[in-house]
Design an enzyme around this catalytic site. Structure first.
Site: not given
Length: 438
Positions: A61, A64-65, A95, A153, A180, A233, A309
């Site tokens: 989880h 990496l953007r 996301n 997520d 999530h 999480h 996370d």
């Protein structure tokens, strides 16, 4: 080239192995694990006393953007952070911007990971198009492109019907759904755990039941679909009860806990300083009771995995009012020291269970290679030093971001080296003896 890691303590839960063994590597594969393996032309690495050789750690989880938020993190900086944290593989959430809901984005991420040539990257595709909860993404396309699981997520799957259809669809391809859990009507505009500390600071609260109600829904739908669901999480004691009940009825439910949720409590909102946005994450830091229940769940086997996370944010984004700051902290480079210091050295779990939580079980849940030091397996190996002293210094992070509440913490336990496909991709130069793995 052959390499023989000789005489280290090998901990491999998949084979119930914990003792002094040699590991022979040829190219990118493990050839043999055993005692007194002949050198046979291999380069010998005498493992220093006290070092532990284990299957490469897998973080199931991370964020990496890239694409779209490269000011926070890129695939390259994310995997550099991963190997510095001992992780040979990471699974990245969808996301991004645009959302990873199609083959084009998946293939872009995999290309960036191949260029970086550090940790393995396993993309997770979106459940719904745009993660908007309206229409299912093309899960078959995502699977074919390389996704190993699906998740929206950052948001829960919006409706029970969509969740059921997503589980049934993913089940056709053997893919787990990572959820999530958050009832958004109960969360509202909340920014911290609903309790004394949030109230004292005038912050809007998020009750633990907002998480557990959604987890109960997801477990119930997983039961009727007969397809695995994974609770991301987990933070609330009531969610842990729901997971235990599901497992007790043979529902295919698994769960993870992040280090900050078994380490910190909502008291961090005001101690040592108030309104530190590095204590703002979603789900939020909860009460001491919730934190202690997470530790108990890890110890008794109710928790299947530890995942970071990892949620990098730029300094300027966090340097605002608490209400306005984004949720999340980085975690790849602090995970191992926190796990050793707060779980192993305090007697909650043994080293073999820690390796299972960080390697064996994530590989099993995601159905990916790794998680074992088996003959013929990929030579993905993490070398640990349980007694090394560590001071967390965010300025030295390989991550592009520094948003952590653990800066300055003194911990016991470190990563010495990370080996991916037989190549040493990280050596901790501050750990005496780690240079032997170069």
């Amino acid at each position: 080239m052959k390499r023989l890691l000789r005489g280290g303590r090998v901990v491999d839960p998949a084979s119930s192995r914990d003792g002094m063994f040699d590991v022979l590597i040829d190219g990118d594969r493990i050839v043999k694990v055993g005692k007194d393996i002949p050198i046979d032309g291999a380069m010998v690495v005498d493992v220093p006393a006290g070092f532990v050789v284990c299957p490469g750690l897998i973080d199931m989880h991370v964020h990496l953007r890239e694409p779209g938020q490269e000011h926070k993190e890129t695939v390259a900086t994310g995997v550099a952070s991963a190997v510095a944290g001992g992780f040979t593989a990471v699974a990245c959430m969808p996301n991004t911007a645009p959302i990873n809901d199609n083959a084009g984005v998946t293939e872009f991420i995999l290309k960036k990971a191949a260029d970086a040539a550090l940790a393995r990257v396993y993309p997770i595709g979106a459940v719904s198009k745009g993660s908007n909860g309206e229409q299912l993404a093309d899960i078959a396309e995502l699977k074919a492109a390389g996704c190993v699981a699906i998740s929206d997520d950052g948001r829960p799957v919006k409706t029970a019907l969509l969740l059921r259809r997503a589980l049934e669809y993913a089940g056709m391809f053997g893919m787990p759904l990572l959820e999530h859990c958050e009832d958004q009507s109960l969360k509202g505009e909340g920014v911290a755990h609903e309790g004394y500390h949030a109230s004292a600071l005038g912050l809007r609260g998020i009750p633990g039941v907002a998480e557990s109600i959604m987890a109960q829904r997801d477990i119930a739908i997983s039961e009727i679909a007969g397809v695995p669901v994974h609770i991301c999480h987990m933070s609330a004691a009531s969610t842990l009860r729901a997971v235990r009940e599901g497992k007790g009825h043979d529902v295919k439910v698994t769960c993870e806990v992040a280090p900050h949720h078994f380490t910190l409590t909502d008291e961090a909102l005001s101690t040592p300083v108030s309104y530190d946005t590095n204590t703002k994450m979603n789900p939020p830091l909860r009460s001491a009771f919730d934190r202690d229940e997470m530790v108990k769940g890890i110890a008794d086997g109710s928790v299947d995995a530890i995942a970071t996370d990892h949620a990098p944010h730029h300094y300027d984004e966090k340097k605002v009012e608490f209400d306005q700051a984004p949720f999340g902290i980085v975690g790849l480079e602090t995970c191992v020291p926190l796990c050793f210091d707060r779980l192993v050295h305090r007697g909650s779990i043994g080293l073999s269970k820690l390796v299972a939580l960080l390697s064996t079980n994530p590989a099993r849940i995601l159905k990916i290679a790794g998680g074992a030091l088996a003959e013929g397996a990929l030579a993905d190996i993490t070398v640990l030093v349980p007694d090394a002293q560590v001071t967390v210094d965010p300025s030295k992070f390989r991550s592009k971001s520094r948003n952590t509440p653990f800066g300055g913490w003194q911990l016991r336990g470190a990563v010495a080296a990370t080996i991916v496909g037989g190549r040493t991709v990280y050596v901790n130069e501050s750990t005496h003896g780690a240079a032997r793995f170069q």
